[in-house]
Design an enzyme around this catalytic site. Structure first.
Site, PDB file in Angstrom:
ATOM      1  N   CYS A 125      47.005  64.251  25.368  1.00 35.53           N
ATOM      2  CA  CYS A 125      46.275  65.472  25.001  1.00 35.53           C
ATOM      3  C   CYS A 125      45.278  65.842  26.098  1.00 35.53           C
ATOM      4  CB  CYS A 125      45.577  65.254  23.654  1.00 35.53           C
ATOM      5  SG  CYS A 125      44.791  66.711  22.986  1.00 35.53           S
ATOM      6  N   CYS A 126      44.531  64.845  26.587  1.00 33.49           N
ATOM      7  CA  CYS A 126      43.567  65.107  27.664  1.00 33.49           C
ATOM      8  C   CYS A 126      44.276  65.556  28.936  1.00 33.49           C
ATOM      9  CB  CYS A 126      42.741  63.856  27.961  1.00 33.49           C
ATOM     10  SG  CYS A 126      41.298  63.629  26.903  1.00 33.49           S
ATOM     11  N   CYS A 234      38.182  61.000  29.959  1.00 30.54           N
ATOM     12  CA  CYS A 234      39.211  62.035  29.819  1.00 30.54           C
ATOM     13  C   CYS A 234      40.326  61.881  30.847  1.00 30.54           C
ATOM     14  CB  CYS A 234      38.620  63.420  30.066  1.00 30.54           C
ATOM     15  SG  CYS A 234      37.208  63.826  29.086  1.00 30.54           S
TER      16      CYS A 234
HETATM   17  S1  SF4 Z   1      38.987  65.076  24.180  1.00 28.63           S
HETATM   18 FE1  SF4 Z   1      41.036  64.973  25.036  1.00 28.63          FE
HETATM   19  S2  SF4 Z   1      42.255  64.079  23.361  1.00 28.63           S
HETATM   20 FE2  SF4 Z   1      40.410  64.865  22.431  1.00 28.63          FE
HETATM   21  S3  SF4 Z   1      40.957  66.939  21.777  1.00 28.63           S
HETATM   22 FE3  SF4 Z   1      39.960  67.088  23.808  1.00 28.63          FE
HETATM   23  S4  SF4 Z   1      41.663  67.132  25.227  1.00 28.63           S
HETATM   24 FE4  SF4 Z   1      42.472  66.339  23.278  1.00 28.63          FE
END
Ligand code: SF4
Length: 244
Positions: A125-126, A234
């Site tokens: 996701c990051c 991140c």
């Molecule tokens: S911190 Fe990273 S894993 Fe969490 S929602 Fe934001 S982008 Fe996604």
């Protein structure tokens, strides 16, 4: 070009970044910013997540060089307080932040990778929502300015004032590397710098809503990020630091 006699040339980038970084240790954060602008001109930009440290640098840079590019990574998952702070800072310092973001909407992400990816694969996701947009932004620069401090986490403990960023392939400048948390808040209070009101609600490091929780007394500054997992970063600030 130099500030207080510290010049950085194409040769010194390759040969003695560590020496340059050591000399910059004696500079104030403002002078490191001045040096950055003199050295890199339009090819340097400030990255901010609107944390307390970022607000300090925004306040400084808006005085020193308001035309220098300042950007943030919009994951579409930031707190409403963070978006409100962005607008407050823009109004206060008469600046405009560049928004950088993935073209993958949250709905598309859910369709492609499943709902609530941050709970199952936060690294992915990051990468999608932060690292890739950052890579795209940095590809057009020779240097970037960050707000990291050595005290924030073990992964940041050896941050230089200036260093080669092996991950993204450019110079990374950390004017607040040596600052303490107290230094940050002293600056904010003394200069009446706008900051995220979530800090007044026991948050000590503020990122995306799903991955940020308040901290309890005695916990480390970043303990509220990705709570319950081993993830601490991140992926924007690589642990490995070396000269080119
Ligand atoms: S911190 Fe990273 S894993 Fe969490 S929602 Fe934001 S982008 Fe996604």
């Amino acid at each position: 070009m130099s500030v207080a006699g510290v010049a950085l040339t194409q040769e010194t980038i390759g040969e003695d970044l560590k020496v340059t970084s050591a000399r910059l240790e004696n500079f104030s954060a403002e002078d490191v910013l001045r040096w950055s602008i003199e050295e890199f001109g339009a090819d340097v930009a400030l990255a901010t997540g609107f944390g307390a440290e970022g607000c300090v640098l925004i306040a400084m840079l808006s005085t020193i060089s308001p035309r220098t590019r300042m950007f943030y990574l919009d994951t579409d998952l930031l707190f409403p307080e963070t978006y409100a702070l962005r607008e407050k800072l823009e109004a206060r310092y008469r600046i405009r932040f560049e928004r950088r973001a993935t073209r993958l909407s949250l709905n598309d992400q859910a369709a492609q990778y499943g709902e609530r990816l941050w709970e199952r694969e936060p690294d992915l996701c990051c990468r999608l929502r932060k690292v890739e947009p950052l890579k795209e932004m940095l590809s057009g620069l020779r240097a970037w300015i960050t707000a990291i401090r050595r005290e924030q986490s073990p992964a940041r403990a050896d941050a230089g004032m200036v260093q080669w960023d092996d991950k993204f392939g450019l110079i990374k400048i950390n004017p607040l590397a040596a600052w303490s948390e107290l230094d940050v808040w002293n600056y904010i209070v003394t200069n009446d710098v706008p900051y995220n009101p979530l800090y007044d609600q026991s948050f000590s490091s503020i990122g995306c809503v799903p991955c940020t929780t308040p901290v309890r007394i005695g916990e480390t500054v970043r303990a509220g990020r990705w709570r319950g997992t081993s993830k601490t970063e991140c992926g924007l600030h690589a642990k490995r630091i070396k000269t080119k």
